[in-house]
Enzyme design. Structure first.
Site, PDB file in Angstrom:
ATOM      1  N   ASN A 160      47.566  28.807  35.065  1.00  9.64           N
ATOM      2  CA  ASN A 160      47.585  27.443  34.939  1.00  9.64           C
ATOM      3  C   ASN A 160      46.137  28.297  33.918  1.00  9.64           C
ATOM      4  O   ASN A 160      45.911  29.567  33.528  1.00  9.64           O
ATOM      5  CB  ASN A 160      46.248  27.537  36.350  1.00  9.64           C
ATOM      6  CG  ASN A 160      46.782  27.097  37.163  1.00  9.64           C
ATOM      7  OD1 ASN A 160      48.201  26.200  37.330  1.00  9.64           O
ATOM      8  ND2 ASN A 160      46.640  27.498  38.783  1.00  9.64           N
ATOM      9  N   ALA A 171      38.870  37.338  40.669  1.00  6.39           N
ATOM     10  CA  ALA A 171      39.883  37.849  40.085  1.00  6.39           C
ATOM     11  C   ALA A 171      39.753  39.411  40.661  1.00  6.39           C
ATOM     12  O   ALA A 171      40.223  40.237  40.161  1.00  6.39           O
ATOM     13  CB  ALA A 171      39.609  37.755  38.629  1.00  6.39           C
ATOM     14  N   ALA A 172      38.657  39.453  41.173  1.00  8.19           N
ATOM     15  CA  ALA A 172      38.876  40.761  41.493  1.00  8.19           C
ATOM     16  C   ALA A 172      40.529  41.278  42.791  1.00  8.19           C
ATOM     17  O   ALA A 172      40.738  42.226  42.741  1.00  8.19           O
ATOM     18  CB  ALA A 172      37.360  40.902  42.622  1.00  8.19           C
ATOM     19  N   GLY A 173      40.765  40.277  43.927  1.00  7.50           N
ATOM     20  CA  GLY A 173      41.857  40.523  44.525  1.00  7.50           C
ATOM     21  C   GLY A 173      43.104  40.197  43.424  1.00  7.50           C
ATOM     22  O   GLY A 173      43.669  41.089  44.426  1.00  7.50           O
ATOM     23  N   ASP A 174      43.220  39.295  42.727  1.00  9.92           N
ATOM     24  CA  ASP A 174      43.820  39.846  41.581  1.00  9.92           C
ATOM     25  C   ASP A 174      44.232  41.279  40.925  1.00  9.92           C
ATOM     26  O   ASP A 174      45.752  41.628  40.807  1.00  9.92           O
ATOM     27  CB  ASP A 174      43.791  38.863  40.813  1.00  9.92           C
ATOM     28  CG  ASP A 174      44.163  37.293  40.768  1.00  9.92           C
ATOM     29  OD1 ASP A 174      44.646  37.148  42.505  1.00  9.92           O
ATOM     30  OD2 ASP A 174      43.380  36.789  40.258  1.00  9.92           O
ATOM     31  N   ARG A 185      32.291  43.059  35.775  1.00  7.26           N
ATOM     32  CA  ARG A 185      32.389  42.287  34.660  1.00  7.26           C
ATOM     33  C   ARG A 185      32.345  41.367  34.405  1.00  7.26           C
ATOM     34  O   ARG A 185      33.113  40.820  35.835  1.00  7.26           O
ATOM     35  CB  ARG A 185      33.664  43.029  33.569  1.00  7.26           C
ATOM     36  CG  ARG A 185      33.397  44.588  32.974  1.00  7.26           C
ATOM     37  CD  ARG A 185      35.289  44.571  32.737  1.00  7.26           C
ATOM     38  NE  ARG A 185      35.416  44.136  31.744  1.00  7.26           N
ATOM     39  CZ  ARG A 185      36.892  44.758  31.515  1.00  7.26           C
ATOM     40  NH1 ARG A 185      37.322  45.801  31.673  1.00  7.26           N
ATOM     41  NH2 ARG A 185      36.876  43.715  30.573  1.00  7.26           N
TER      42      ARG A 185
HETATM   43  P1  ADP Z   1      39.112  38.370  47.565  1.00 13.01           P
HETATM   44  O1  ADP Z   1      38.563  38.293  46.006  1.00 13.01           O
HETATM   45  O2  ADP Z   1      41.213  37.797  46.999  1.00 13.01           O
HETATM   46  O3  ADP Z   1      38.918  37.281  48.567  1.00 13.01           O
HETATM   47  P2  ADP Z   1      38.501  40.319  47.856  1.00 13.01           P
HETATM   48  O4  ADP Z   1      36.674  39.630  47.476  1.00 13.01           O
HETATM   49  O5  ADP Z   1      38.895  41.410  49.405  1.00 13.01           O
HETATM   50  O6  ADP Z   1      39.481  39.781  47.284  1.00 13.01           O
HETATM   51  O7  ADP Z   1      37.893  41.306  46.896  1.00 13.01           O
HETATM   52  C1  ADP Z   1      39.296  42.411  46.511  1.00 13.01           C
HETATM   53  C2  ADP Z   1      38.838  43.800  46.177  1.00 13.01           C
HETATM   54  O8  ADP Z   1      37.872  43.705  45.304  1.00 13.01           O
HETATM   55  C3  ADP Z   1      38.429  44.458  47.773  1.00 13.01           C
HETATM   56  O9  ADP Z   1      38.827  44.861  48.446  1.00 13.01           O
HETATM   57  C4  ADP Z   1      37.242  45.763  46.581  1.00 13.01           C
HETATM   58  O10 ADP Z   1      38.495  46.914  46.480  1.00 13.01           O
HETATM   59  C5  ADP Z   1      36.929  45.045  45.261  1.00 13.01           C
HETATM   60  N1  ADP Z   1      35.864  44.323  45.436  1.00 13.01           N
HETATM   61  C6  ADP Z   1      36.067  42.904  45.327  1.00 13.01           C
HETATM   62  N2  ADP Z   1      34.383  42.264  45.757  1.00 13.01           N
HETATM   63  C7  ADP Z   1      33.489  44.550  45.192  1.00 13.01           C
HETATM   64  C8  ADP Z   1      32.478  44.718  45.459  1.00 13.01           C
HETATM   65  N3  ADP Z   1      31.292  43.535  45.811  1.00 13.01           N
HETATM   66  N4  ADP Z   1      31.832  46.037  45.011  1.00 13.01           N
HETATM   67  C9  ADP Z   1      33.255  46.212  45.534  1.00 13.01           C
HETATM   68  N5  ADP Z   1      34.459  46.474  44.780  1.00 13.01           N
HETATM   69  C10 ADP Z   1      35.320  45.499  45.721  1.00 13.01           C
END
Ligand code: ADP
Length: 301
Positions: free
Chosen positions: A9, A241-244, A282
């Site tokens: 997208n 995008a942390a989940g990606d 970031r």
């Molecule tokens: P989504 O964004 O798909 O809901 P999450 O929020 O569970 O997924 O984040 C995915 C991964 O990114 C987590 O398992 C963790 O490893 C990392 N992460 C996300 N937020 C944080 C944070 N505030 N501090 C450290 N790691 C983070």
């Protein structure tokens, strides 16, 4: 090699002092176009994390399609399986106010028209890991999973956006990757207790990875393994995008280690958590997906 069959997208993002109410026009300030879509993001994440990665998906014949293709290619992703279809590319119209509250409309466009063919079968069968999400038609997700299974590739399904899944697809999944919300929807169990979610999900698929935001991630499998890994402590700037990042890195670790078991899960989850955390450090979404060096540095810290 990691193959991703999924969505691409273009996110059209505008910031404004406040979000408009129905019928209202507000004057925005900043405007950006950012490549997105869970499929493309996870392909870029896997390539930046060090994998040889191929993307199979669809873009429209509009000007946005070229931007999406260029962005994948610039990350080193093999785009031979990216086709151009009639109609518009997938877009997400995103308004963000100054308190970071947002309002999003996604028009799937070309993603909804993805139809796999024999060339895709070969691309999937040649991979060690097939990575899937739920932003392209379920029929195609299931078809790709069947090809991977027949070709010996591990099927990793990130069940996002959340929806209940048919047995036909669940039976082809090796590793299910979900956050807590997705876990509850897929399992049909509404609880805040990660252990209860994992118990329900290992009844559906052999291996489950549950992401827990700042708390890290957990693993469960049918052999009885239960593992929890904390996330690195960081100053989170933007968790979009942390989940990606996590899922892309997980697929890379699986491809490198030849699978996921109770013995390897701690190391694999630690590295995937480092990728998620590096992304959260970031600002931005796909632009914040981390390179391998940044992941290694956080994993070692
Ligand atoms: P989504 O964004 O798909 O809901 P999450 O929020 O569970 O997924 O984040 C995915 C991964 O990114 C987590 O398992 C963790 O490893 C990392 N992460 C996300 N937020 C944080 C944070 N505030 N501090 C450290 N790691 C983070």
């Amino acid at each position: 090699r990691v193959a991703v069959v999924g969505s691409a997208n273009l996110d059209l993002v505008v910031t404004a002092p406040q979000l408009p109410r129905p019928g209202e026009t507000v004057l925005g300030d900043d405007f950006r176009m950012v490549p997105g879509g869970k499929g493309a993001n996870q392909a870029v994440a896997a390539a930046r994390a060090g994998a040889d990665c191929a993307f199979v998906g669809a873009i429209g014949g509009d000007g946005f399609g070229g931007l999406l293709r260029d962005n994948l290619a610039a990350a080193g992703v093999d785009v031979a399986g990216l086709r151009t279809v009639d109609g518009p590319s997938g877009v997400a119209l995103i308004a963000v106010d100054h308190a970071a509250e947002n309002c999003i409309v996604v028009a799937p466009g070309a993603n909804g028209a993805l139809t796999l063919d024999d060339a895709d079968r070969d691309a999937v069968a040649a991979a060690g890991v097939l990575l899937l999400q739920l932003e392209v038609p379920l029929s195609e997700v299931t078809r790709a999973a069947g090809w991977a299974r027949a070709g010996g590739a591990a099927v990793v399904l990130n069940a996002a956006p959340a929806r209940p899944l048919p047995t036909e697809l669940l039976d082809l999944v090796d590793v299910l990757v979900v956050n807590e919300h997705e876990a509850a929807v897929v399992a049909g169990v509404f609880t805040d207790e990660p252990a209860a979610l994992l118990d329900a999900l290992v009844g559906l698929v052999p291996r489950v990875v549950l992401t827990l935001g700042a708390r890290g991630a957990a693993y469960a499998d049918r052999d009885g393994a239960r593992i929890e890994v904390p996330a690195p402590t960081i100053d989170a700037v933007d968790t979009t995008a942390a989940g990606d990042a996590f899922t892309g890195a997980l697929a890379v670790a699986l491809a490198e280690r030849g699978g996921l078991t109770g013995d390897t899960a701690t190391g694999v989850l630690r590295w995937a958590c480092a990728a998620g955390a590096a992304c959260a450090q970031r600002p931005g979404a796909s632009t914040a997906l981390p390179e391998r060096d940044a992941i290694d540095a956080l994993a070692a810290a």
